[in-house]
Design a protein around this motif. Structure first.
Motif, PDB file in Angstrom:
ATOM      1  N   LYS A 105      31.003  22.305  15.559  1.00 31.76           N
ATOM      2  CA  LYS A 105      30.343  21.131  16.154  1.00 31.76           C
ATOM      3  C   LYS A 105      28.822  21.278  16.134  1.00 31.76           C
ATOM      4  O   LYS A 105      28.107  20.288  15.976  1.00 31.76           O
ATOM      5  CB  LYS A 105      30.852  20.896  17.570  1.00 31.76           C
ATOM      6  CG  LYS A 105      32.302  20.413  17.614  1.00 31.76           C
ATOM      7  CD  LYS A 105      32.753  20.083  19.032  1.00 31.76           C
ATOM      8  CE  LYS A 105      34.189  19.563  19.030  1.00 31.76           C
ATOM      9  NZ  LYS A 105      34.659  19.236  20.401  1.00 31.76           N
ATOM     10  N   ASP A 106      28.334  22.509  16.273  1.00 28.94           N
ATOM     11  CA  ASP A 106      26.887  22.736  16.186  1.00 28.94           C
ATOM     12  C   ASP A 106      26.401  22.538  14.753  1.00 28.94           C
ATOM     13  O   ASP A 106      25.283  22.068  14.532  1.00 28.94           O
ATOM     14  CB  ASP A 106      26.546  24.151  16.663  1.00 28.94           C
ATOM     15  CG  ASP A 106      26.687  24.305  18.172  1.00 28.94           C
ATOM     16  OD1 ASP A 106      26.918  23.277  18.858  1.00 28.94           O
ATOM     17  OD2 ASP A 106      26.582  25.442  18.673  1.00 28.94           O
ATOM     18  N   PHE A 107      27.235  22.911  13.785  1.00 30.47           N
ATOM     19  CA  PHE A 107      26.887  22.663  12.380  1.00 30.47           C
ATOM     20  C   PHE A 107      26.700  21.162  12.157  1.00 30.47           C
ATOM     21  O   PHE A 107      25.722  20.725  11.548  1.00 30.47           O
ATOM     22  CB  PHE A 107      27.987  23.201  11.464  1.00 30.47           C
ATOM     23  CG  PHE A 107      27.800  22.859  10.002  1.00 30.47           C
ATOM     24  CD1 PHE A 107      27.113  23.712   9.161  1.00 30.47           C
ATOM     25  CD2 PHE A 107      28.300  21.671   9.476  1.00 30.47           C
ATOM     26  CE1 PHE A 107      26.934  23.386   7.813  1.00 30.47           C
ATOM     27  CE2 PHE A 107      28.131  21.341   8.137  1.00 30.47           C
ATOM     28  CZ  PHE A 107      27.438  22.204   7.309  1.00 30.47           C
ATOM     29  N   ILE A 108      27.628  20.378  12.659  1.00 31.85           N
ATOM     30  CA  ILE A 108      27.535  18.915  12.501  1.00 31.85           C
ATOM     31  C   ILE A 108      26.301  18.378  13.199  1.00 31.85           C
ATOM     32  O   ILE A 108      25.548  17.568  12.633  1.00 31.85           O
ATOM     33  CB  ILE A 108      28.807  18.240  13.054  1.00 31.85           C
ATOM     34  CG1 ILE A 108      30.013  18.590  12.177  1.00 31.85           C
ATOM     35  CG2 ILE A 108      28.631  16.722  13.126  1.00 31.85           C
ATOM     36  CD1 ILE A 108      31.340  18.132  12.743  1.00 31.85           C
ATOM     37  N   HIS A 109      26.062  18.840  14.413  1.00 29.58           N
ATOM     38  CA  HIS A 109      24.915  18.353  15.193  1.00 29.58           C
ATOM     39  C   HIS A 109      23.588  18.690  14.516  1.00 29.58           C
ATOM     40  O   HIS A 109      22.661  17.865  14.507  1.00 29.58           O
ATOM     41  CB  HIS A 109      24.950  18.969  16.594  1.00 29.58           C
ATOM     42  CG  HIS A 109      23.760  18.617  17.439  1.00 29.58           C
ATOM     43  ND1 HIS A 109      23.587  17.363  17.997  1.00 29.58           N
ATOM     44  CD2 HIS A 109      22.665  19.352  17.800  1.00 29.58           C
ATOM     45  CE1 HIS A 109      22.453  17.337  18.679  1.00 29.58           C
ATOM     46  NE2 HIS A 109      21.868  18.534  18.568  1.00 29.58           N
ATOM     47  N   THR A 110      23.498  19.886  13.939  1.00 31.38           N
ATOM     48  CA  THR A 110      22.227  20.336  13.358  1.00 31.38           C
ATOM     49  C   THR A 110      22.028  19.894  11.920  1.00 31.38           C
ATOM     50  O   THR A 110      20.938  19.445  11.545  1.00 31.38           O
ATOM     51  CB  THR A 110      22.135  21.881  13.427  1.00 31.38           C
ATOM     52  OG1 THR A 110      22.307  22.301  14.784  1.00 31.38           O
ATOM     53  CG2 THR A 110      20.774  22.362  12.924  1.00 31.38           C
ATOM     54  N   TYR A 111      23.077  20.006  11.105  1.00 32.47           N
ATOM     55  CA  TYR A 111      22.899  19.821   9.665  1.00 32.47           C
ATOM     56  C   TYR A 111      23.519  18.539   9.105  1.00 32.47           C
ATOM     57  O   TYR A 111      23.462  18.309   7.900  1.00 32.47           O
ATOM     58  CB  TYR A 111      23.436  21.040   8.920  1.00 32.47           C
ATOM     59  CG  TYR A 111      22.679  22.287   9.302  1.00 32.47           C
ATOM     60  CD1 TYR A 111      21.358  22.470   8.901  1.00 32.47           C
ATOM     61  CD2 TYR A 111      23.256  23.253  10.119  1.00 32.47           C
ATOM     62  CE1 TYR A 111      20.645  23.589   9.277  1.00 32.47           C
ATOM     63  CE2 TYR A 111      22.551  24.384  10.499  1.00 32.47           C
ATOM     64  CZ  TYR A 111      21.236  24.545  10.082  1.00 32.47           C
ATOM     65  OH  TYR A 111      20.521  25.656  10.466  1.00 32.47           O
TER      66      TYR A 111
END
Length: 274
Positions: A105-111
């Motif tokens: 989910k952090d990957f989606i939020h950041t990248y």
């Protein structure tokens, strides 16, 4: 094509909306090319840029500690081939332990949402985030919030074999280079440089970039590009021995850089002719 190199400290601001294809893209094979075509089509329909996100080095070098990994297309060659596919902007993310530990989910939020991605295009087997916990189902689920769209490209095959980087590498390793165009859309190519000329006419010792995978031991028909001229010849690949390249109708490359395309394994060709 604009190339932007990233690491986990990068701060991207004021990125205009874009459609982004995501993957490692080793070889930029026909499956990857279909991702790019779909991304370009969606971008054109919406009047926005088409981008791609890739990673360097390969995750196995970081996660598994794999050393001296070989590639179909080392990074600079991969960048060149992606540019030839008509992508407007390429993000090259440094794959390190910090990035590897990023929750999906952090990957989606950041990248994805964090860099104003309007739509993402990925392959059916795409995974992301810590321990590859993220997949296409998670992408689709989160995309339902309306922040971005998702297109998943189904498996592409040739004679019931998946067209993928692993399968392409196996063809090369096994010496079946004549089948590679059905996977890459072109013959397998490596960059090399002449080290010295042997006594025999038109025979040279060549040093191939060590990042490339090589076919198994044998002699291969090759096409050679030198100074924008095209020649043909044979190369002999032997373990721990200098690679011998014979170039038809060419006498002295003068330490030239070469591009060598593997066309066929001569032992296989001879067996068929007999």
């Amino acid at each position: 094509m604009e190339v932007i190199y990233l690491d986990h400290t990068s701060k991207l601001k004021d990125i205009e909306p874009h459609v982004m294809a995501i993957g490692f893209f080793d070889g930029v094979h026909l499956g990857h090319q279909e991702l790019f075509e779909r991304a370009k089509k969606h971008a054109k329909a919406n009047g926005i840029l088409c981008s791609a996100l890739t990673f360097s080095p390969h995750p196995d070098e970081v996660i598994k500690g794999e050393k001296n990994r070989k590639y179909i297309t080392p990074l600079q060659e991969k960048i060149t081939k992606i540019a030839q596919c008509g992508i407007d902007r390429l993000f090259v993310m440094k794959f390190d332990k910090k990035f590897a530990s990023l929750p999906p989910k952090d990957f989606i939020h950041t990248y994805i949402t964090g860099i104003n991605t309007n739509h993402v295009v990925v392959g059916f087997d795409f995974t992301f985030g810590c321990k590859a916990q993220g997949n296409t189902d998670l992408l689709k689920k989160i995309s339902q919030k309306g922040d971005f769209g998702v297109t998943v490209i189904p498996k592409k095959t040739f004679l019931n074999t998946k067209i993928g980087s692993t399968e392409t590498k196996r063809l090369v390793y096994d010496g079946n280079v004549d089948l590679v165009p059905h996977f890459l859309g072109e013959y397998y190519e490596v960059h090399a440089r002449v080290k010295k000329k042997f006594d025999e006419e038109n025979v040279f010792n060549v040093e191939i970039n060590r990042q490339y995978i090589l076919p198994k031991q044998g002699t291969y028909e090759v096409r050679i590009l030198i100074d924008h001229g095209t020649y043909y010849g044979e190369i002999t690949i032997q373990p721990n021995v200098e690679n011998e390249l014979r170039i038809d109708e060419y006498e002295n490359p003068n330490d030239q850089a070469l591009k060598i395309a593997f066309l066929n394994r001569l032992a296989v060709k001879s067996a068929v002719l007999v």
